[in-house]
Design a protein around this motif. Structure first.
Motif, PDB file in Angstrom:
ATOM      1  N   ASN A 219      46.247  53.335  40.401  1.00 13.80           N
ATOM      2  CA  ASN A 219      45.005  52.513  40.654  1.00 13.80           C
ATOM      3  C   ASN A 219      44.712  53.824  39.397  1.00 13.80           C
TER       4      ASN A 219
ATOM      5  N   TRP B 275      53.232  51.341  35.552  1.00 14.44           N
ATOM      6  CA  TRP B 275      52.314  49.931  35.534  1.00 14.44           C
ATOM      7  C   TRP B 275      50.943  50.633  36.217  1.00 14.44           C
TER       8      TRP B 275
ATOM      9  N   TYR C 232      47.288  49.647  37.517  1.00 15.50           N
ATOM     10  CA  TYR C 232      46.343  48.804  38.220  1.00 15.50           C
ATOM     11  C   TYR C 232      44.996  49.159  38.642  1.00 15.50           C
TER      12      TYR C 232
ATOM     13  N   THR D 187      45.198  44.291  41.282  1.00 10.91           N
ATOM     14  CA  THR D 187      45.683  43.156  39.903  1.00 10.91           C
ATOM     15  C   THR D 187      46.643  44.589  38.994  1.00 10.91           C
ATOM     16  N   LYS D 188      47.009  44.125  38.272  1.00 13.51           N
ATOM     17  CA  LYS D 188      48.196  44.883  37.513  1.00 13.51           C
ATOM     18  C   LYS D 188      47.369  44.768  36.699  1.00 13.51           C
ATOM     19  N   THR D 189      46.805  45.604  35.826  1.00  8.98           N
ATOM     20  CA  THR D 189      45.909  45.395  34.261  1.00  8.98           C
ATOM     21  C   THR D 189      46.869  46.268  33.095  1.00  8.98           C
TER      22      THR D 189
END
Length: 82
Positions: A35, A56, A58, A68-70
Motif C-alpha cells: 500500500n 503490485w 495499491y 485499489t491497484k494503482t
C-alpha cells in the motif's frame, strides 16, 4: 495471492516493511503487494523471480474494502530490488 501481501490493520494503519531475501520463485502471480499511501516497503534482495512481477502497488483504505491497484513493478520507494 502475493508471496508477501501487505496486511495493514485498518484501525492502526501501521507501516509494513518486509525484506524478501534469497528466494527462488518459479511461478506465481506476484512477489509482494504494498500500500503506497501508507508507506509500505517491500525490498527484494539476492533473489531469482524470473518473469513474476516484483510488486503490485495499491492505494490502501481504512474501510476494510479491497485496496485499489494503482500500478506494478519496482518504483524505488515502496518496491525495491537490491
Amino acid at each position: 495471492m502475493a508471496f508477501y501481501p501487505s496486511l495493514v490493520d485498518q484501525f492502526t494503519l501501521a507501516i509494513c516493511k518486509a525484506t524478501i531475501q534469497s528466494v527462488i520463485a518459479t511461478s506465481g502471480r506476484v512477489i509482494a503487494g504494498v500500500n503506497t499511501n501508507y508507506g509500505d516497503v517491500a525490498t527484494l534482495k539476492g533473489s531469482s523471480i524470473g518473469s513474476i512481477p516484483t510488486c503490485w502497488l495499491y492505494t490502501g483504505n481504512n474501510t476494510g474494502a479491497e485496496p485499489t491497484k494503482t500500478g506494478t513493478g519496482v518504483n524505488g520507494k515502496n518496491c525495491i530490488v537490491s
